[in-house]
Design an enzyme around this catalytic site. Structure first.
Site, mmCIF file in Angstrom:
data_model
loop_
_atom_site.group_PDB
_atom_site.id
_atom_site.type_symbol
_atom_site.label_atom_id
_atom_site.label_comp_id
_atom_site.label_asym_id
_atom_site.label_seq_id
_atom_site.Cartn_x
_atom_site.Cartn_y
_atom_site.Cartn_z
ATOM 1 N N GLY A 104 0.815 -1.215 0.000
ATOM 2 C CA GLY A 104 0.000 0.000 0.000
ATOM 3 C C GLY A 104 0.844 1.258 0.000
ATOM 4 N N ASP A 151 -1.248 10.575 -3.381
ATOM 5 C CA ASP A 151 -0.106 9.688 -3.650
ATOM 6 C C ASP A 151 0.728 10.194 -4.823
ATOM 7 O OD1 ASP A 151 -2.355 9.194 -5.188
ATOM 8 O OD2 ASP A 151 -2.368 7.038 -4.882
HETATM 9 O O1 PMV Z 1 -4.922 3.017 0.388
HETATM 10 P P1 PMV Z 1 -4.052 4.169 0.072
HETATM 11 O O2 PMV Z 1 -2.743 4.136 0.804
HETATM 12 O O3 PMV Z 1 -3.889 4.389 -1.406
HETATM 13 O O4 PMV Z 1 -4.759 5.469 0.647
HETATM 14 C C1 PMV Z 1 -6.082 5.829 0.308
HETATM 15 C C2 PMV Z 1 -6.445 7.138 0.944
HETATM 16 C C3 PMV Z 1 -7.860 7.596 0.637
HETATM 17 O O5 PMV Z 1 -8.043 8.871 1.236
HETATM 18 C C4 PMV Z 1 -8.874 6.644 1.226
HETATM 19 C C5 PMV Z 1 -8.095 7.705 -0.870
HETATM 20 C C6 PMV Z 1 -7.413 8.873 -1.544
HETATM 21 O O6 PMV Z 1 -7.169 8.774 -2.746
HETATM 22 O O7 PMV Z 1 -7.151 9.897 -0.896
#
Ligand code: PMV
Length: 316
Positions: A104, A151
């Site tokens: 993740g 991200d």
């Molecule tokens: O699961 P991850 O590490 O990609 O995090 C997702 C975070 C969320 O806020 C749930 C989705 C997003 O794109 O911000």
């Protein structure tokens, strides 16, 4: 020999997951494990090799969308790049990852950013960081339909960022080091599915959810100040508060709860899940002298300790 290459870091969400999809801010940090993309010219066609994905010389056809999820990010980056900036020509693409995609850490976003940057180099296209963000974010939205883009921002800017959904605000925060322990649950989270599940809940309980997201926003704003002041006690308490809101939202899991309680009982300042929830990683803030105890407690509770450093450099 590579004609162009670029590498981008993975990420960890520190505060504000889910609420960031609904216009609230989040805090994200880049980790020191990276994905590297190398492009070598070939006369015609595009071939992809990625040992970590078990792919060797797979042909990529622009516009085809019958690929597995991992390859779709590559194919879509190439297709959108081609339509916006011109055909980049034939090439061999080699992707090397320092981390497992199951953690993740944002392998899809790091691949997208590294590939887009390498393509810019190969074709002498110059994009500002914000233009690169907008391009890569459009790739993510076209592949998975949902996501705040945090991200992508971490992969481009690196460091630790205060981020408002869709890149409306991206503010680098000044923090030197954050003594975090990262525990992997062993369960891969399906982020788009969890985001959609939360969306259904929000549609059913609008006011309740809005209140919850505003409370998370308040935690994020306080965390921004605590991070800048390197106030670990305050940060730990804020992590616990954020976790309690995520539990209310229904995105924690028995494994996450177990690792989080174990770390708190072993003396962490605070702990929470990181990312979409229901799996992937938890993070615990620790005093360095407590690190071995907290790590041992997480292992005994069934977690795997991932050795990562935060605040890593963005795409290069
Ligand atoms: O699961 P991850 O590490 O990609 O995090 C997702 C975070 C969320 O806020 C749930 C989705 C997003 O794109 O911000």
């Amino acid at each position: 020999m590579a004609t162009a290459s670029a590498s981008a870091p993975g990420k960890l969400m520190l505060f504000g997951e889910h609420a960031v999809i609904y216009g609230r801010p989040a805090i994200v940090t880049a980790v020191n494990q990276r994905i590297t993309v190398e492009l070598a010219a070939r006369r015609e066609g595009i071939r992809l090799t990625s040992p970590s994905l078990g792919i060797k010389n797979e042909e990529i056809k622009l516009g085809a969308n019958s690929y597995s999820k991992d390859v779709r990010f590559v194919a879509q980056t190439l297709a959108l790049f081609s339509s916006q900036f011109g055909n980049p020509g034939g090439m061999d693409i080699l992707i090397h990852s320092e981390f497992k995609k199951t953690y993740g850490f944002g392998s899809s976003s790091a691949v997208t950013v590294a590939l887009a940057s390498a393509l810019c180099k190969k074709t002498a296209v110059k994009l500002s960081e914000k233009e690169l963000f907008d391009f890569c974010y459009s790739v993510v939205l076209s592949v998975q339909g949902v996501g705040s883009g945090f991200d992508i921002a971490a992969a481009i800017w690196g460091g630790t960022l205060y981020f408002v959904g869709g890149g409306k605000q991206i503010i680098p925060l000044k923090t030197s080091s954050l003594p975090l322990v990262v525990g992997y649950t062993g369960v891969k989270a399906d982020t788009p599915a969890i985001v959609r599940e939360v969306r259904r809940l929000v549609a059913k309980r609008k006011e309740w959810a809005n209140r919850l997201f505003s409370q998370i926003k308040s935690v994020v704003e306080q965390a921004k100040t605590a991070l800048e002041n390197e106030d670990m006690y305050a940060l730990g308490g804020l992590m616990n508060q954020n976790q309690a809101f995520l539990v209310k939202l229904g995105v924690s899991s028995p494994q996450l709860d177990r690792l989080i309680s174990a770390s708190i009982n072993a003396g962490a300042y605070g702990a929470k899940l990181s990312g979409a929830g229901k799996g992937d990683c938890m993070i615990a803030l620790v005093e360095e002298k407590n690190r071995p105890r907290v790590e041992e407690a997480i292992r005994s509770a069934g977690g795997e300790i991932l050795n990562v450093k935060l605040n890593a450099e963005g795409v290069k």
